[in-house]
Design an enzyme around this catalytic site. Structure first.
Site, PDB file in Angstrom:
ATOM      1  N   LYS A  64     -11.473  72.517 -53.932  1.00  0.00           N
ATOM      2  CA  LYS A  64     -11.178  71.118 -54.048  1.00  0.00           C
ATOM      3  C   LYS A  64     -10.765  71.308 -55.625  1.00  0.00           C
ATOM      4  O   LYS A  64     -11.391  72.169 -56.359  1.00  0.00           O
ATOM      5  CB  LYS A  64     -12.394  70.141 -54.027  1.00  0.00           C
TER       6      LYS A  64
ATOM      7  N   LYS B  37     -12.878  78.299 -48.075  1.00  0.00           N
ATOM      8  CA  LYS B  37     -11.805  77.871 -47.004  1.00  0.00           C
ATOM      9  C   LYS B  37     -10.721  76.859 -47.781  1.00  0.00           C
ATOM     10  O   LYS B  37     -11.107  76.143 -48.560  1.00  0.00           O
ATOM     11  CB  LYS B  37     -12.449  77.092 -45.786  1.00  0.00           C
TER      12      LYS B  37
ATOM     13  N   ASP C 111      -8.187  73.638 -47.786  1.00  0.00           N
ATOM     14  CA  ASP C 111      -8.039  72.408 -46.765  1.00  0.00           C
ATOM     15  C   ASP C 111      -7.284  72.384 -45.980  1.00  0.00           C
ATOM     16  O   ASP C 111      -6.225  73.332 -46.035  1.00  0.00           O
ATOM     17  CB  ASP C 111      -8.235  71.420 -48.088  1.00  0.00           C
ATOM     18  N   GLU C 112      -7.366  71.485 -45.095  1.00  0.00           N
ATOM     19  CA  GLU C 112      -6.387  71.204 -44.032  1.00  0.00           C
ATOM     20  C   GLU C 112      -4.856  71.010 -44.422  1.00  0.00           C
ATOM     21  O   GLU C 112      -4.054  71.631 -43.576  1.00  0.00           O
ATOM     22  CB  GLU C 112      -6.802  70.144 -42.973  1.00  0.00           C
TER      23      GLU C 112
ATOM     24  N   HIS D  52      -9.601  73.705 -37.616  1.00  0.00           N
ATOM     25  CA  HIS D  52      -9.757  72.309 -38.373  1.00  0.00           C
ATOM     26  C   HIS D  52      -9.342  71.325 -37.515  1.00  0.00           C
ATOM     27  O   HIS D  52      -8.373  71.619 -36.931  1.00  0.00           O
ATOM     28  CB  HIS D  52      -9.229  72.329 -39.688  1.00  0.00           C
TER      29      HIS D  52
ATOM     30  N   LYS E  99     -19.970  62.251 -44.725  1.00  0.00           N
ATOM     31  CA  LYS E  99     -19.063  61.233 -44.848  1.00  0.00           C
ATOM     32  C   LYS E  99     -18.264  60.814 -43.673  1.00  0.00           C
ATOM     33  O   LYS E  99     -17.435  59.685 -43.511  1.00  0.00           O
ATOM     34  CB  LYS E  99     -17.916  61.520 -46.108  1.00  0.00           C
TER      35      LYS E  99
ATOM     36  N   GLN F 285     -20.299  73.579 -44.602  1.00  0.00           N
ATOM     37  CA  GLN F 285     -19.097  73.584 -45.766  1.00  0.00           C
ATOM     38  C   GLN F 285     -19.310  72.337 -46.489  1.00  0.00           C
ATOM     39  O   GLN F 285     -19.266  71.435 -45.929  1.00  0.00           O
ATOM     40  CB  GLN F 285     -17.910  73.524 -45.031  1.00  0.00           C
TER      41      GLN F 285
HETATM   42  C1  RUB Z   1     -14.492  68.299 -46.748  1.00  0.00           C
HETATM   43  C2  RUB Z   1     -13.470  67.618 -46.104  1.00  0.00           C
HETATM   44  C3  RUB Z   1     -12.873  68.348 -44.664  1.00  0.00           C
HETATM   45  C4  RUB Z   1     -13.765  67.696 -43.665  1.00  0.00           C
HETATM   46  C5  RUB Z   1     -13.176  66.801 -42.632  1.00  0.00           C
HETATM   47  O1  RUB Z   1     -14.550  67.969 -48.195  1.00  0.00           O
HETATM   48  O2  RUB Z   1     -13.030  66.567 -46.571  1.00  0.00           O
HETATM   49  O3  RUB Z   1     -11.823  68.299 -44.630  1.00  0.00           O
HETATM   50  O4  RUB Z   1     -14.195  68.872 -43.042  1.00  0.00           O
HETATM   51  O5  RUB Z   1     -14.184  66.327 -41.628  1.00  0.00           O
HETATM   52  P1  RUB Z   1     -16.002  67.409 -48.732  1.00  0.00           P
HETATM   53  P2  RUB Z   1     -14.592  67.115 -40.145  1.00  0.00           P
HETATM   54  O6  RUB Z   1     -17.158  68.483 -48.493  1.00  0.00           O
HETATM   55  O7  RUB Z   1     -15.532  67.380 -50.106  1.00  0.00           O
HETATM   56  O8  RUB Z   1     -16.441  66.154 -48.096  1.00  0.00           O
HETATM   57  O9  RUB Z   1     -14.868  68.600 -40.680  1.00  0.00           O
HETATM   58  O10 RUB Z   1     -15.789  66.246 -39.789  1.00  0.00           O
HETATM   59  O11 RUB Z   1     -13.364  66.974 -39.453  1.00  0.00           O
END
Ligand code: RUB
Length: 429
Positions: free
Chosen positions: A168, A194, A196-197, A284, A324, A376
């Site tokens: 991040k 990892k 991010d997406e 993801h 979240k 994660q």
């Molecule tokens: C993690 C984040 C990911 C989540 C999405 O960041 O935002 O993309 O994995 O959710 P943070 P999911 O740890 O700062 O919240 O994995 O449930 O699809």
């Protein structure tokens, strides 16, 4: 007013006329054959369609039927019809003869059971809630190459949950900073780093440069800590390019890649899996909420989880219940079950918990998941008041505390990193 009445009565007439054909697809005495593909749908109709007609319509339109009788119908085609074999409130169960599907072709299967039926007039809501594959279909897909046992061997961690982070800010860091944050994460205690997406190969952090710099950071962290460290670089792209990038990772000595299963699509993922590289595949699920979150409409995360495992992902995001993202404990447990339960010998896939995690939520999280999980934390590592290194250490300490059967508060008395994390992020009430 008059026109409306006419329209309504014609609509009723039309469905009355069609009713016989659709109802032919309902037989609650039918016992599914072991080779049938079984689907569970949640159905809600509007005032123009009766429920049992709607149930038959779902089975008809997703197999060999349509809205009218056909002169082209043959008795050997009729034998391929799907059957609604159970109706329980709004839930219907449908059995499909396996001959309806091309083995090993997920797009083809989804085009039937997850296709036109979603646009049928008369259905207010439709949800494909679960799917069960017969062995003849499960054996036609590649399944995970590593699975839970395999990824544990790659990381040389036989029992403990994996500690991971997502770099991040998710977008915008230049390559050097990205690699530095990765190094700090590994050195501080993460096993997994990892992308991010939505990081792929943007101008500020191109794929090839990032791969090289981040694997160098991994090597340095491995040397210093004596632990195995892995980098899940995001290969999400157009299919040929995705496979090209995956090969680059394999050649560069990476062990893992990640990709976005929803936006790349089933066929994109199948192509990637069929390249059969020596890489753990981490899926993801960004975007799943567009289909899964409405309790009455769309496709459930269970279906996505079963399909993703079957096509060959070794790891998949399944929600957290404590972070979240929206899903609660029951849904998360269902998703975990889809990755880990018996599936005609298909390897299990490792559940991934991600989204709003931080040390204080580790005990309730592990209560739900057990130890077979990648924990994660993005913000929960890089938002630590003393930075990424200490943030990673605090996450690792939280996991150590749970495994030693000590409360986080007690563990924090002798571990400053955890203490500081607990001061800023408390357990949700
Ligand atoms: C993690 C984040 C990911 C989540 C999405 O960041 O935002 O993309 O994995 O959710 P943070 P999911 O740890 O700062 O919240 O994995 O449930 O699809």
């Amino acid at each position: 007013m008059c026109n409306n009445m006419l329209h309504l009565s014609m609509t009723h007439y039309r469905y009355h006329f069609d009713r016989m054909k659709y109802l032919d697809f309902v037989d609650t005495e039918y016992e599914p054959a072991p080779s049938d593909l079984l689907c569970e749908f949640l159905v809600e109709t509007d005032e123009t369609m009766e429920f049992d007609v709607a149930a038959g319509a779902v089975a008809a339109e997703s197999s060999v039927g349509t809205w009218t009788e056909l002169t082209t119908m043959r008795s050997y085609v009729e034998k391929l019809h799907a059957t609604v074999y159970e109706i329980d409130g709004s839930r219907i169960k449908v059995a499909y003869p396996v001959e309806l599907f091309e083995p090993g072709n997920m797009a083809n299967i989804m085009s039937s059971v997850c296709g036109n039926v979603f646009g049928l007039k008369g259905l207010k809501h439709l949800k494909l809630d679960d799917i069960h594959y017969p062995e003849v279909l499960t054996e036609s897909f590649m399944g995970p190459k590593y699975g839970i046992d395999g990824v544990r061997k790659v990381l040389k961690i036989p029992e403990r949950p994996f500690v991971g982070t997502i770099i991040k800010p998710k977008l915008g860091l230049v390559t050097e900073d990205h690699a530095e944050v990765a190094y700090e994460s590994w050195a501080g205690g993460c096993d997994v780093v990892k992308d991010d997406e939505n990081l792929s190969s943007q101008s500020f952090n191109g794929f090839e440069k990032r791969l090289d710099a981040t694997l160098k950071a991994r090597d340095k962290a491995e040397k210093e800590t004596g632990e195995r460290k892995v980098y899940m670089i995001n290969v999400t792209a157009e299919t040929n390019e995705m496979v090209r990038r995956a090969k680059l990772v394999e050649n560069a000595g990476g062990e893992y890649i990640m990709f976005d299963i929803i936006t790349c699509g089933n066929s994109g993922f199948q192509t990637l899996r069929e390249a059969d590289l020596d890489l753990v595949l981490h899926a993801h699920r960004a975007g799943h909420g567009a289909f899964t979150l409405d309790p009455k409409h769309g496709v459930s995360m269970k279906v996505i989880a079963r399909n993703t495992r079957l096509m060959g992902a070794d790891q998949l995001h399944v929600g957290t219940a404590v972070g979240k993202m929206k899903e609660g404990e029951e849904e998360v447990l269902d998703n975990i079950e889809c990755l880990t339960s018996e599936m005609h010998g298909v390897r299990t896939a490792m559940p991934v918990a991600s989204g709003g995690l931080y040390p204080a939520v580790v005990p309730p999280l592990l209560k739900i998941f057990g130890y077979n999980v990648v924990v994660q934390a993005g913000g929960g590592v890089h938002g630590h008041p003393d930075g990424t290194y200490k943030g990673a250490t605090a996450m690792r300490q939280a996991i150590a505390a749970v495994m030693e059967g000590i409360t986080l508060q007690e563990y924090a008395e002798k571990h400053e990193e955890l203490r500081k994390a607990l001061e800023i992020w408390q357990t949700p009430t």
